[in-house]
Scaffold this motif. Structure first.
Motif, PDB file in Angstrom:
ATOM      1  N   ASP A 185     -56.694 -11.855  97.463  1.00 50.53           N
ATOM      2  CA  ASP A 185     -56.650 -12.168  96.042  1.00 50.53           C
ATOM      3  C   ASP A 185     -55.405 -11.619  95.389  1.00 50.53           C
ATOM      4  OD1 ASP A 185     -58.996 -13.558  95.966  1.00 50.53           O
ATOM      5  OD2 ASP A 185     -60.143 -11.709  95.953  1.00 50.53           O
TER       6      ASP A 185
ATOM      7  N   ARG B 114     -47.150 -17.173  87.718  1.00 52.21           N
ATOM      8  CA  ARG B 114     -48.507 -17.713  87.846  1.00 52.21           C
ATOM      9  C   ARG B 114     -48.686 -18.976  87.009  1.00 52.21           C
ATOM     10  NH1 ARG B 114     -54.096 -15.304  87.913  1.00 52.21           N
ATOM     11  NH2 ARG B 114     -55.296 -16.283  86.268  1.00 52.21           N
TER      12      ARG B 114
ATOM     13  N   VAL C  14     -51.425 -21.487  79.143  1.00 48.66           N
ATOM     14  CA  VAL C  14     -51.154 -21.474  77.708  1.00 48.66           C
ATOM     15  C   VAL C  14     -50.775 -20.049  77.339  1.00 48.66           C
ATOM     16  CG1 VAL C  14     -52.111 -21.858  75.415  1.00 48.66           C
ATOM     17  CG2 VAL C  14     -52.823 -23.319  77.331  1.00 48.66           C
TER      18      VAL C  14
ATOM     19  N   CYS D 114     -50.152 -16.634  75.213  1.00 52.54           N
ATOM     20  CA  CYS D 114     -50.954 -15.937  74.215  1.00 52.54           C
ATOM     21  C   CYS D 114     -50.094 -15.107  73.284  1.00 52.54           C
ATOM     22  CB  CYS D 114     -51.994 -15.041  74.883  1.00 52.54           C
ATOM     23  SG  CYS D 114     -53.472 -15.951  75.337  1.00 52.54           S
TER      24      CYS D 114
ATOM     25  N   PHE E 227     -60.979 -11.462  79.858  1.00 55.98           N
ATOM     26  CA  PHE E 227     -60.588 -12.347  78.775  1.00 55.98           C
ATOM     27  C   PHE E 227     -61.678 -12.296  77.720  1.00 55.98           C
ATOM     28  CE2 PHE E 227     -58.867 -16.154  76.855  1.00 55.98           C
ATOM     29  CZ  PHE E 227     -57.517 -15.977  77.107  1.00 55.98           C
ATOM     30  N   PRO E 228     -61.505 -12.446  76.452  1.00 55.65           N
ATOM     31  CA  PRO E 228     -60.258 -12.690  75.742  1.00 55.65           C
ATOM     32  C   PRO E 228     -59.235 -11.560  75.868  1.00 55.65           C
ATOM     33  CG  PRO E 228     -62.144 -12.881  74.260  1.00 55.65           C
ATOM     34  CD  PRO E 228     -62.647 -12.413  75.558  1.00 55.65           C
ATOM     35  N   SER E 229     -58.001 -11.958  75.785  1.00 55.88           N
ATOM     36  CA  SER E 229     -56.922 -11.017  76.006  1.00 55.88           C
ATOM     37  C   SER E 229     -55.697 -11.480  75.260  1.00 55.88           C
ATOM     38  CB  SER E 229     -56.638 -10.973  77.506  1.00 55.88           C
ATOM     39  OG  SER E 229     -55.307 -10.669  77.756  1.00 55.88           O
ATOM     40  N   THR E 230     -54.708 -10.644  75.184  1.00 59.72           N
ATOM     41  CA  THR E 230     -53.484 -11.061  74.506  1.00 59.72           C
ATOM     42  C   THR E 230     -52.512 -11.741  75.454  1.00 59.72           C
ATOM     43  OG1 THR E 230     -52.592  -8.882  74.924  1.00 59.72           O
ATOM     44  CG2 THR E 230     -53.587  -9.245  72.775  1.00 59.72           C
ATOM     45  N   SER E 231     -52.875 -11.841  76.727  1.00 61.54           N
ATOM     46  CA  SER E 231     -51.958 -12.455  77.672  1.00 61.54           C
ATOM     47  C   SER E 231     -52.592 -13.653  78.361  1.00 61.54           C
ATOM     48  CB  SER E 231     -51.541 -11.435  78.734  1.00 61.54           C
ATOM     49  OG  SER E 231     -51.046 -12.103  79.865  1.00 61.54           O
ATOM     50  N   GLY E 232     -51.940 -14.809  78.273  1.00 55.65           N
ATOM     51  CA  GLY E 232     -52.455 -16.010  78.928  1.00 55.65           C
ATOM     52  C   GLY E 232     -52.571 -15.815  80.423  1.00 55.65           C
ATOM     53  N   ASP E 233     -51.783 -14.864  80.948  1.00 58.91           N
ATOM     54  CA  ASP E 233     -51.835 -14.617  82.384  1.00 58.91           C
ATOM     55  C   ASP E 233     -53.137 -13.984  82.795  1.00 58.91           C
ATOM     56  OD1 ASP E 233     -49.368 -15.623  82.938  1.00 58.91           O
ATOM     57  OD2 ASP E 233     -48.404 -13.806  82.222  1.00 58.91           O
ATOM     58  N   GLU E 234     -53.907 -13.517  81.821  1.00 59.44           N
ATOM     59  CA  GLU E 234     -55.176 -12.913  82.186  1.00 59.44           C
ATOM     60  C   GLU E 234     -56.324 -13.889  82.043  1.00 59.44           C
ATOM     61  OE1 GLU E 234     -55.571  -9.103  80.283  1.00 59.44           O
ATOM     62  OE2 GLU E 234     -53.505  -8.628  80.806  1.00 59.44           O
ATOM     63  N   TYR E 235     -56.025 -15.114  81.630  1.00 60.34           N
ATOM     64  CA  TYR E 235     -57.078 -16.133  81.553  1.00 60.34           C
ATOM     65  C   TYR E 235     -57.566 -16.356  82.979  1.00 60.34           C
ATOM     66  CZ  TYR E 235     -59.511 -20.345  80.113  1.00 60.34           C
ATOM     67  OH  TYR E 235     -60.471 -21.277  79.845  1.00 60.34           O
ATOM     68  N   PRO E 236     -58.814 -16.013  83.274  1.00 60.98           N
ATOM     69  CA  PRO E 236     -59.233 -15.981  84.678  1.00 60.98           C
ATOM     70  C   PRO E 236     -59.476 -17.369  85.266  1.00 60.98           C
ATOM     71  CG  PRO E 236     -61.043 -15.333  83.251  1.00 60.98           C
ATOM     72  CD  PRO E 236     -59.877 -15.600  82.350  1.00 60.98           C
ATOM     73  N   LEU E 237     -59.187 -17.488  86.537  1.00 60.13           N
ATOM     74  CA  LEU E 237     -59.435 -18.734  87.254  1.00 60.13           C
ATOM     75  C   LEU E 237     -60.908 -18.752  87.665  1.00 60.13           C
ATOM     76  CD1 LEU E 237     -56.172 -18.799  89.422  1.00 60.13           C
ATOM     77  CD2 LEU E 237     -56.579 -19.785  87.156  1.00 60.13           C
TER      78      LEU E 237
ATOM     79  N   ARG F 234     -64.707 -23.935  84.978  1.00 61.83           N
ATOM     80  CA  ARG F 234     -63.837 -24.856  84.233  1.00 61.83           C
ATOM     81  C   ARG F 234     -63.857 -26.260  84.832  1.00 61.83           C
ATOM     82  NH1 ARG F 234     -63.585 -20.451  82.168  1.00 61.83           N
ATOM     83  NH2 ARG F 234     -65.536 -21.317  81.382  1.00 61.83           N
TER      84      ARG F 234
ATOM     85  N   PHE G 111     -66.651 -15.223  81.046  1.00 71.05           N
ATOM     86  CA  PHE G 111     -65.447 -15.145  81.861  1.00 71.05           C
ATOM     87  C   PHE G 111     -65.694 -14.120  82.951  1.00 71.05           C
ATOM     88  CE2 PHE G 111     -63.381 -17.068  78.157  1.00 71.05           C
ATOM     89  CZ  PHE G 111     -62.674 -18.060  78.810  1.00 71.05           C
TER      90      PHE G 111
ATOM     91  N   GLU H 185     -61.467 -12.938  88.105  1.00 73.05           N
ATOM     92  CA  GLU H 185     -61.201 -13.957  89.127  1.00 73.05           C
ATOM     93  C   GLU H 185     -61.185 -13.402  90.544  1.00 73.05           C
ATOM     94  OE1 GLU H 185     -57.441 -15.340  87.548  1.00 73.05           O
ATOM     95  OE2 GLU H 185     -56.397 -14.522  89.274  1.00 73.05           O
ATOM     96  N   THR H 186     -61.031 -12.099  90.685  1.00 72.04           N
ATOM     97  CA  THR H 186     -61.029 -11.540  92.044  1.00 72.04           C
ATOM     98  C   THR H 186     -62.438 -11.129  92.493  1.00 72.04           C
ATOM     99  OG1 THR H 186     -60.610  -9.264  91.352  1.00 72.04           O
ATOM    100  CG2 THR H 186     -58.683 -10.653  91.694  1.00 72.04           C
TER     101      THR H 186
END
Lengths: 551, 551
Positions: free
Chosen positions: A13, A207, A405, A407, B7-17, B21, B180, B183-184
């Motif tokens: 991961d 990413r 997207v 943030c 998530f929610p977070s201030t970084s889109g990179d933390e939006y989990p897979l 979805r 959420f 993701e790991t």
């Protein structure tokens, strides 16, 4: 800045999503697949295998120059093979690929550079003038790498020091071992420029680009059998990601080089000669191209070509024109710099394919489309945050959230106002979602007319007004009204010395608007105020006519 | 276990897979798209919209039952719509979907259950017997959710307590707000069972499944216009991910329900009746299906159907047979439980499409194929780790690494031996990679014959031996030899009371083997020792004949 990341590791991961993997895969599986760059006499051809070697040379050359992980490297270039090399070579070493819009006003470009502080600029020879216009006031830049086929000594420029892109590559080691990079580290940056205010910096992570690349390929249905022409400027949200997705799938890739919308011939020839199956652009380029084709003795046969069209709603005539003349399908997609950009794509879903007529399909395909997997969209009341129903009528501000997207805006106090607490980006677009899930933008939120508790779309009204054969241009705004909060007000520009009756315009508007929604006043004017990028300057109109309904 | 994520977070990179979805997107964009479950009279049809509601009901019902994030929930089921509901309903609340192989020996199944400690089992009524056979010795299980169309009271079982899957869903709230999830965190688990030793647990993360789903869709070229039949058992590496990719793209989805390889008629009818365009399976199921089709008066028209075939190399006759009789293309792919599974897929790349004949293409398509984007493969000397050249001849152990390749077995001391320090999984397969990048498995590393410093493939030799019309089966092993380290030794089983000359076999082997590579001895036997899963038991053969070349 620590951007070099967490692998090797004991957890799969933590295997980072680095876009380097995509060019590696293309070079491994499709080394002979062609990349075509430019048109006409200067056209250049090579392969993914050769491109990959040059990207490795570029990586070595940049490190030789002193570029380190986290450094920003700006690129001012046309859509060509060298620009594509920068897409992988710069971020592959952990540096940040800074996209520079070559058409930006010098004030804005200077702001972008001073905000992002690049150490080096990579500049196409023909764009040196753009760099010269701003460089003296940008302290961070230590040198200029010039993309030219000529000897760099022969290049006349005030900039210094300059390096030759080609000489650097020729001298560099052809093999480079790509480091694993923290996938949340910045991969590239693009500054979004609205009609007002300073540009805002969107920093894309590795990413983010990785996931977007896969999704775009899926949404288009791209494969190694395709041939892709990347026409959208590569500095606009990385050309909407098309060159990445092409590389990822091993599709043949064509870049138009320098082109002008007013001279579509080279573009038409590129699409025809290279048997292109997927391209992208916007009505601003596709419309003149269609006009050019209409005047040809033989229209090209583009059966099977998908033309991804963004920026604005594709005109019906344009979609019909391409289909009838060439066989190509115009496919509309929606997104923004903040969304990498893919949010929606418009295709007719299976359940509708048989139920609706060809004309209804065309009409539906002008909407922004269905939200792609992975992305969440909703339409909300901008004040209460309450979601509007999906009935195709109720309007709300479009909010977007998902793994590609952003943030935040980089180092910018406008971030707070642009994002919700739960990570949605507020697009500033007003829109509807219909029962089938198709999103439609009706207006910019700030241009929506709020009258008696209802919303009236200024854009829909403008689009109808210009359907009148004598109307050249139209601008509709909401003006303050003592009873109704706001009422619509229209400026209309008429062709030459023709004249148009108010009643004729009302008849056209009545196709979609109720009587109470029609503008109280329609002014006939010679020129409609425009912004620097040629859009209606609605703020100026609102200011000029502010008192019209208050007297 | 903290699996609910960032998530929610201030970084889109933390939006989990999170794979939630994908079913959300299918329900949003393709609510009317059909899911067909089972064949014949019991066939059941509903839509993604209806399935999504039932998945939400399942999520609520599981929470009602007391299932919490991190808990394992085992599923014993056929390939059907309820199994598919579990794919999303169980992990969607943060629990771990434990895949249970219904054909496992009770000892192994018991080991899997005691190692993974599920709190609940979801069991198809027809598989209660399997659960009953192991449950008394598994302490962790608190209850059994029975999938049946009947009243659960009418079901005769020793297991308790039992709950009715359908009654639970009927009573549950139809709306569920998916959390959420980190993701790991583990999404599901599948235990890999070799021919020897205890099963090893591979735990897939949400991220892992998410990325694999996108890549598989891309590699197949799957879209919402496709119709997919998921035939590979859904407990084998989540059925190779096909149902996920179908859901992700909004393709029509068909599940065969319970089926037997010996009775291919319902499968053939499913593929024909539902206009299937993509299916998956293995020669073990596709071969009997082809035999059945050969005996039909009219072969079905499957033009445009892609049959993804895994597990073993697809026989030439099978590929040719489907193409000629039905128009379907057999497409071979390679992977393993540890790789989720997609590693390679075999298609003819554009640069070879015109250069080689149809027969050469067929031959090439038996190889395991090209490594998909995102994955790294290499072939190395198992002792030195040195990479073998990509010349199609040099053999090495196949190592695999990438974002959907596991880096450990759960709670298992065999992890260290199975992975390299830099995160590659040692597949245990010996193979070659040719100049064009096509991977070919030549043997299991442990079955490769090392003779005089060279490697001889036991599998290639077996495949040639059975080409002799009188040879029913063959097993080749390396036996210790005082001079050559090892020498090949073959067991051959002849049809009925026929007889075969050694010379005839040597002639066949000489097509691909040099004289010095031929087996020193070929024994003719009545039966070749087999493992419990019907493969050659090479260890038993090696043990039995250990002294043959030492005397």
């Amino acid at each position: 800045m620590d951007v070099l990341g967490g692998f090797p590791s004991t957890s799969g991961d933590e295997y980072p999503l680095n876009t380097t993997r995509f060019i590696e895969a293309a070079a491994r599986n499709f080394p002979d697949r062609e990349i075509v760059s430019g048109t006409g006499e200067d056209q250049f051809r090579y392969t993914y295998g050769e491109a990959y070697e040059r990207m490795q040379r570029l990586a070595n050359a940049l490190e030789e120059l002193g570029v380190e992980a986290g450094d920003r490297v700006g690129v001012l270039a046309w859509n060509d093979h060298r620009h594509h090399e920068c897409y992988f070579g710069i971020p592959g070493i952990g540096a940040v690929f800074l996209q520079l819009n070559l058409r930006l006003h010098p004030d804005q470009l200077r702001y972008v550079l001073n905000h992002s502080e690049p150490r080096f600029l990579v500049v196409d020879e023909t764009l040196l003038e753009v760099a010269e216009g701003v460089a003296p006031e940008v302290d961070s830049i230590e040198g200029y790498v010039v993309m030219t086929d000529r000897d760099v000594e022969a290049v006349d420029t005030d900039l210094e020091p300059t390096y030759s892109y080609e000489a650097m590559l020729a001298d560099a080691d052809p093999a480079y071992e790509w480091p694993f990079i923290d996938e949340t580290a910045a991969y590239s940056a693009c500054y979004t420029t609205g009609t007002t205010g300073r540009p805002k910096g969107v920093y894309y992570s590795h990413r983010n680009i990785y996931l977007h690349t896969m999704q775009l390929a899926n949404s288009i249905g791209l494969s190694h059998d395709d041939a892709v022409a990347a026409i959208t400027p590569m500095f606009h949200g990385q050309g909407w990601g098309l060159a990445y997705s092409a590389t990822y799938t091993g599709a043949k890739l064509a870049f138009p080089g320098r082109y002008r919308a007013e001279d579509p011939e080279p573009l038409v020839e590129l699409l025809s000669n290279e048997d292109i199956t997927v391209t992208n652009g916007a009505p601003a380029i596709f419309m003149p191209m269609l006009d050019y084709i209409r005047n040809l003795d033989d229209a090209p046969d583009w059966e099977g070509l998908q033309m991804m069209s963004g920026a604005t709603e594709p005109p019906l005539d344009m979609m019909r024109g391409y289909k009838e003349l060439t066989g190509a399908e115009v496919v509309h997609a929606y997104g923004a710099t903040e969304t990498t950009p893919l949010v929606t794509m418009n295709f007719i879903k299976p359940s509708l394919q048989e139920d609706i007529s060809d004309e209804e399909q065309l009409d539906l395909r002008r909407k922004q489309g269905l939200t792609v997997p992975g992305i969440e969209t909703k339409i909300v009341d901008p004040e209460t945050g309450e979601e509007a129903p999906h009935d195709g009528e109720s309007v709300g501000e479009i909010l977007v959230r998902g793994p590609w997207v952003t943030c935040s805006y980089y180092d910018d106090d406008r971030t707070d106002a642009a994002f919700t607490d739960d990570g949605f980006w507020k697009s500033g677009d007003a829109g509807t979602i219909d029962e089938d899930g198709y999103l439609k933008i009706t207006d910019r939120i700030k241009d929506v007319i709020k009258s008696g508790g209802e919303w009236i779309s200024s854009v829909d009204m403008e689009n109808l007004l210009v359907e009148h054969p004598k109307v050249v241009d139209a601008c509709v705004v909401g003006l303050e009204h003592p009873e109704w909060e706001e009422r619509p007000f229209a400026l209309v520009e008429i062709e030459g010395d023709a004249s148009v009756d108010r009643a004729e315009l009302d008849e056209i508007l009545s196709q979609r608007f109720a009587d109470w929604q029609l503008p109280d006043e329609i002014e006939f004017v010679d020129d409609i105020p425009k912004t620097s990028v040629g859009k209606n300057n609605k703020q100026a109109v609102r200011d000029q006519y502010a008192e019209a309904y208050l007297d």
